[in-house]
Design a protein around this motif. Structure first.
Motif, short mmCIF file in Angstrom:
data_model
loop_
_atom_site.label_atom_id
_atom_site.label_comp_id
_atom_site.label_asym_id
_atom_site.label_seq_id
_atom_site.Cartn_x
_atom_site.Cartn_y
_atom_site.Cartn_z
N LEU A 102 8.85 -10.08 -130.91
CA LEU A 102 10.10 -10.79 -131.16
C LEU A 102 10.61 -11.47 -129.90
N GLU A 103 10.50 -10.81 -128.76
CA GLU A 103 10.93 -11.41 -127.51
C GLU A 103 10.09 -12.63 -127.17
N ALA A 104 8.78 -12.54 -127.42
CA ALA A 104 7.90 -13.67 -127.14
C ALA A 104 8.25 -14.85 -128.04
N ARG A 105 8.55 -14.58 -129.31
CA ARG A 105 8.93 -15.67 -130.23
C ARG A 105 10.24 -16.31 -129.79
N GLU A 106 11.19 -15.51 -129.34
CA GLU A 106 12.46 -16.05 -128.87
C GLU A 106 12.25 -16.91 -127.63
N MET A 107 11.36 -16.49 -126.74
CA MET A 107 11.10 -17.28 -125.55
C MET A 107 10.48 -18.62 -125.91
N VAL A 108 9.55 -18.63 -126.86
CA VAL A 108 8.92 -19.88 -127.29
C VAL A 108 9.96 -20.79 -127.93
N ASP A 109 10.84 -20.24 -128.74
CA ASP A 109 11.89 -21.04 -129.36
C ASP A 109 12.82 -21.64 -128.32
N ASP A 110 13.17 -20.86 -127.31
CA ASP A 110 14.03 -21.36 -126.24
C ASP A 110 13.38 -22.52 -125.50
N VAL A 111 12.09 -22.38 -125.21
CA VAL A 111 11.38 -23.43 -124.48
C VAL A 111 11.32 -24.70 -125.33
N LEU A 112 11.05 -24.55 -126.61
CA LEU A 112 10.95 -25.73 -127.47
C LEU A 112 12.29 -26.44 -127.63
N THR A 113 13.35 -25.71 -127.83
CA THR A 113 14.66 -26.35 -127.99
C THR A 113 15.15 -26.94 -126.68
N ARG A 114 14.86 -26.30 -125.57
CA ARG A 114 15.27 -26.83 -124.28
C ARG A 114 14.56 -28.15 -124.00
N SER A 115 13.27 -28.23 -124.29
CA SER A 115 12.55 -29.47 -124.02
C SER A 115 13.04 -30.58 -124.96
N TYR A 116 13.40 -30.24 -126.17
CA TYR A 116 13.93 -31.25 -127.09
C TYR A 116 15.25 -31.80 -126.59
N ASP A 117 16.13 -30.91 -126.12
CA ASP A 117 17.41 -31.36 -125.58
C ASP A 117 17.20 -32.24 -124.35
N HIS A 118 16.24 -31.90 -123.54
CA HIS A 118 15.96 -32.67 -122.34
C HIS A 118 15.49 -34.08 -122.71
N TYR A 119 14.58 -34.17 -123.67
CA TYR A 119 14.07 -35.48 -124.08
C TYR A 119 15.14 -36.30 -124.79
N SER A 120 15.98 -35.66 -125.56
CA SER A 120 17.03 -36.41 -126.25
C SER A 120 18.03 -36.98 -125.25
N ALA A 121 18.34 -36.24 -124.19
CA ALA A 121 19.24 -36.76 -123.15
C ALA A 121 18.61 -37.94 -122.44
N LEU A 122 17.31 -37.87 -122.17
CA LEU A 122 16.63 -39.00 -121.53
C LEU A 122 16.64 -40.23 -122.43
N LEU A 123 16.43 -40.02 -123.72
CA LEU A 123 16.44 -41.15 -124.65
C LEU A 123 17.81 -41.79 -124.74
N GLU A 124 18.86 -40.97 -124.71
CA GLU A 124 20.22 -41.52 -124.76
C GLU A 124 20.50 -42.36 -123.53
N ARG A 125 20.08 -41.89 -122.36
CA ARG A 125 20.27 -42.67 -121.13
C ARG A 125 19.51 -43.98 -121.20
N ARG A 126 18.28 -43.91 -121.69
CA ARG A 126 17.46 -45.12 -121.77
C ARG A 126 18.09 -46.14 -122.71
N GLU A 127 18.63 -45.67 -123.83
CA GLU A 127 19.28 -46.59 -124.76
C GLU A 127 20.53 -47.21 -124.15
N ALA A 128 21.28 -46.43 -123.40
CA ALA A 128 22.50 -46.96 -122.76
C ALA A 128 22.14 -48.00 -121.71
N LEU A 129 21.07 -47.77 -120.96
CA LEU A 129 20.67 -48.71 -119.92
C LEU A 129 19.98 -49.94 -120.49
N SER A 130 19.39 -49.83 -121.66
CA SER A 130 18.69 -50.99 -122.23
C SER A 130 19.67 -52.08 -122.65
#
Length: 110
Positions: free
Chosen positions: A29-57
């Motif tokens: 269960l701890e391993a599954r939670e860690m994988v979920d945290d990594v996946l959601t964190r990377s998604y949030d990171h990419y979504s923030a980058l996309l928002e910045r790119r759209e604002a600068l475009s």
């Protein structure tokens, strides 16, 4: 019958490792939670980058450079006044030098 602690120690250690190996429930269960945290964190990171790119475009290069120049000019310190030896402040070096010369002339005549 007496048992020595040193003879029981390997038996206790082997039973403890066997018991923890047989019950991996919490670790899974701890391993599954860690994988979920990594996946959601990377998604949030990419979504923030996309928002910045759209604002600068929406901005052109010229607009970006103008904004940077405006910010640099706003950062600059205001010009300091030139202060003469008598305590008066002047806006130019020439005016300060004229004041100093008049002070020297006044001292020389006195």
């Amino acid at each position: 019958m007496r048992f020595h602690f040193l003879t029981l120690l390997p038996v206790i250690l082997s039973l403890a490792t066997w018991a923890s190996a047989e019950n991996p429930g919490d670790q899974v269960l701890e391993a599954r939670e860690m994988v979920d945290d990594v996946l959601t964190r990377s998604y949030d990171h990419y979504s923030a980058l996309l928002e910045r790119r759209e604002a600068l475009s929406d901005l052109s290069t010229r607009e970006l450079l103008e904004e940077l120049e405006d910010r640099l000019e706003a950062r600059k310190d205001p010009p300091r006044p030139f202060v003469c030896g008598c305590g008066l402040a002047y806006s130019t070096q020439a005016a300060k030098n004229a004041c100093l010369n008049s002070l020297r002339v006044g001292k020389a005549q006195a």
